[in-house]
Design a protein around this motif. Sequence first.
Motif, PDB file in Angstrom:
ATOM      1  N   ILE A  40       0.839  -1.205   0.000  1.00  0.00           N
ATOM      2  CA  ILE A  40       0.000   0.000   0.000  1.00  0.00           C
ATOM      3  C   ILE A  40       0.869   1.247   0.000  1.00  0.00           C
ATOM      4  O   ILE A  40       0.608   2.196  -0.739  1.00  0.00           O
ATOM      5  CB  ILE A  40      -0.969  -0.006   1.198  1.00  0.00           C
ATOM      6  CG1 ILE A  40      -2.007  -1.116   1.024  1.00  0.00           C
ATOM      7  CG2 ILE A  40      -1.661   1.333   1.344  1.00  0.00           C
ATOM      8  CD1 ILE A  40      -2.899  -1.314   2.234  1.00  0.00           C
ATOM      9  N   GLN A  43       2.389   1.871  -3.410  1.00  0.00           N
ATOM     10  CA  GLN A  43       1.425   2.384  -4.376  1.00  0.00           C
ATOM     11  C   GLN A  43       1.110   3.854  -4.135  1.00  0.00           C
ATOM     12  O   GLN A  43       0.821   4.592  -5.068  1.00  0.00           O
ATOM     13  CB  GLN A  43       0.133   1.576  -4.316  1.00  0.00           C
ATOM     14  CG  GLN A  43       0.257   0.171  -4.817  1.00  0.00           C
ATOM     15  CD  GLN A  43      -1.008  -0.640  -4.566  1.00  0.00           C
ATOM     16  OE1 GLN A  43      -1.975  -0.141  -4.014  1.00  0.00           O
ATOM     17  NE2 GLN A  43      -0.982  -1.899  -4.971  1.00  0.00           N
ATOM     18  N   HIS A  44       1.150   4.276  -2.870  1.00  0.00           N
ATOM     19  CA  HIS A  44       0.779   5.646  -2.507  1.00  0.00           C
ATOM     20  C   HIS A  44       1.844   6.246  -1.582  1.00  0.00           C
ATOM     21  O   HIS A  44       1.610   6.435  -0.388  1.00  0.00           O
ATOM     22  CB  HIS A  44      -0.577   5.654  -1.802  1.00  0.00           C
ATOM     23  CG  HIS A  44      -1.642   4.921  -2.538  1.00  0.00           C
ATOM     24  ND1 HIS A  44      -2.247   5.423  -3.662  1.00  0.00           N
ATOM     25  CD2 HIS A  44      -2.186   3.697  -2.339  1.00  0.00           C
ATOM     26  CE1 HIS A  44      -3.134   4.545  -4.105  1.00  0.00           C
ATOM     27  NE2 HIS A  44      -3.105   3.490  -3.322  1.00  0.00           N
ATOM     28  N   ASP A  46       3.041   9.260  -1.218  1.00  0.00           N
ATOM     29  CA  ASP A  46       2.822  10.603  -0.676  1.00  0.00           C
ATOM     30  C   ASP A  46       1.500  10.741   0.065  1.00  0.00           C
ATOM     31  O   ASP A  46       1.047  11.857   0.326  1.00  0.00           O
ATOM     32  CB  ASP A  46       2.864  11.630  -1.814  1.00  0.00           C
ATOM     33  CG  ASP A  46       4.228  11.649  -2.490  1.00  0.00           C
ATOM     34  OD1 ASP A  46       5.227  11.422  -1.785  1.00  0.00           O
ATOM     35  OD2 ASP A  46       4.286  11.890  -3.712  1.00  0.00           O
ATOM     36  N   ALA A  47       0.885   9.639   0.400  1.00  0.00           N
ATOM     37  CA  ALA A  47      -0.420   9.686   1.060  1.00  0.00           C
ATOM     38  C   ALA A  47      -0.279  10.150   2.513  1.00  0.00           C
ATOM     39  O   ALA A  47       0.757   9.982   3.152  1.00  0.00           O
ATOM     40  CB  ALA A  47      -1.073   8.311   1.021  1.00  0.00           C
ATOM     41  N   GLU A  48      -1.350  10.724   3.008  1.00  0.00           N
ATOM     42  CA  GLU A  48      -1.404  11.194   4.399  1.00  0.00           C
ATOM     43  C   GLU A  48      -1.483   9.991   5.340  1.00  0.00           C
ATOM     44  O   GLU A  48      -2.225   9.050   5.081  1.00  0.00           O
ATOM     45  CB  GLU A  48      -2.645  12.076   4.556  1.00  0.00           C
ATOM     46  CG  GLU A  48      -2.807  12.695   5.909  1.00  0.00           C
ATOM     47  CD  GLU A  48      -4.074  13.536   5.994  1.00  0.00           C
ATOM     48  OE1 GLU A  48      -4.263  14.134   7.051  1.00  0.00           O
ATOM     49  OE2 GLU A  48      -4.858  13.573   5.026  1.00  0.00           O
ATOM     50  N   GLN A  49      -0.734  10.046   6.425  1.00  0.00           N
ATOM     51  CA  GLN A  49      -0.724   8.938   7.383  1.00  0.00           C
ATOM     52  C   GLN A  49      -1.035   9.452   8.784  1.00  0.00           C
ATOM     53  O   GLN A  49      -0.738  10.598   9.109  1.00  0.00           O
ATOM     54  CB  GLN A  49       0.645   8.251   7.408  1.00  0.00           C
ATOM     55  CG  GLN A  49       1.013   7.580   6.114  1.00  0.00           C
ATOM     56  CD  GLN A  49       2.326   6.835   6.234  1.00  0.00           C
ATOM     57  OE1 GLN A  49       2.639   6.288   7.278  1.00  0.00           O
ATOM     58  NE2 GLN A  49       3.097   6.807   5.158  1.00  0.00           N
ATOM     59  N   THR A  81      -7.715   4.212   5.605  1.00  0.00           N
ATOM     60  CA  THR A  81      -7.529   2.796   5.320  1.00  0.00           C
ATOM     61  C   THR A  81      -6.550   2.229   6.338  1.00  0.00           C
ATOM     62  O   THR A  81      -5.485   2.809   6.567  1.00  0.00           O
ATOM     63  CB  THR A  81      -6.958   2.596   3.902  1.00  0.00           C
ATOM     64  OG1 THR A  81      -7.855   3.189   2.970  1.00  0.00           O
ATOM     65  CG2 THR A  81      -6.790   1.125   3.579  1.00  0.00           C
ATOM     66  N   ILE A 106      -3.803   5.132   6.652  1.00  0.00           N
ATOM     67  CA  ILE A 106      -3.366   5.936   5.519  1.00  0.00           C
ATOM     68  C   ILE A 106      -4.623   6.464   4.808  1.00  0.00           C
ATOM     69  O   ILE A 106      -5.634   5.766   4.732  1.00  0.00           O
ATOM     70  CB  ILE A 106      -2.480   5.101   4.560  1.00  0.00           C
ATOM     71  CG1 ILE A 106      -1.846   5.968   3.498  1.00  0.00           C
ATOM     72  CG2 ILE A 106      -3.242   3.959   3.956  1.00  0.00           C
ATOM     73  CD1 ILE A 106      -0.789   5.242   2.696  1.00  0.00           C
ATOM     74  N   ARG A 107      -4.550   7.702   4.344  1.00  0.00           N
ATOM     75  CA  ARG A 107      -5.661   8.271   3.577  1.00  0.00           C
ATOM     76  C   ARG A 107      -5.175   8.454   2.147  1.00  0.00           C
ATOM     77  O   ARG A 107      -4.242   9.191   1.877  1.00  0.00           O
ATOM     78  CB  ARG A 107      -6.098   9.618   4.144  1.00  0.00           C
ATOM     79  CG  ARG A 107      -7.319  10.162   3.406  1.00  0.00           C
ATOM     80  CD  ARG A 107      -7.774  11.474   3.977  1.00  0.00           C
ATOM     81  NE  ARG A 107      -8.410  11.226   5.281  1.00  0.00           N
ATOM     82  CZ  ARG A 107      -8.773  12.181   6.105  1.00  0.00           C
ATOM     83  NH1 ARG A 107      -8.572  13.446   5.793  1.00  0.00           N
ATOM     84  NH2 ARG A 107      -9.328  11.906   7.257  1.00  0.00           N
ATOM     85  N   ILE A 108      -5.828   7.737   1.237  1.00  0.00           N
ATOM     86  CA  ILE A 108      -5.422   7.732  -0.173  1.00  0.00           C
ATOM     87  C   ILE A 108      -6.148   8.833  -0.912  1.00  0.00           C
ATOM     88  O   ILE A 108      -7.338   8.980  -0.802  1.00  0.00           O
ATOM     89  CB  ILE A 108      -5.702   6.350  -0.808  1.00  0.00           C
ATOM     90  CG1 ILE A 108      -4.924   5.301  -0.040  1.00  0.00           C
ATOM     91  CG2 ILE A 108      -5.332   6.335  -2.260  1.00  0.00           C
ATOM     92  CD1 ILE A 108      -5.288   3.887  -0.376  1.00  0.00           C
TER      93      ILE A 108
END
Length: 108
Positions: A40, A43-44, A46-49, A81, A106-108
Amino acid sequence: MKYDTEGLVLMLAPLAIILLVLAVVILPRRLRMERRAREILAQHPDAEQTSGYLQFHSVKWSEKRKAHEAMVADMAAKGWTFLRASEAPLRTTSITWAGGVTMHFIRI
């Protein structure tokens, strides 16, 4: 010197059972969770965590699972997620009877 092998086997049997459970049940689940989290994140990148501490109120596994699933569902409703669960700091878990975990999302 004569050794009592029967006594030695009885002393080592609990250790063997614990190691077997660790190798067959716990370790594969942890490895799958970590592999999923790495996929995950790959794949992402730079996603917010975010992460949060989940304090358990019961020592029963079924109650801990319900609390875990409730937090995952609550965060999913907010758009997060579930990524992984990790061991919480000892200073946090030592003051509770049932312990707790740090939940990572994580927020995609």
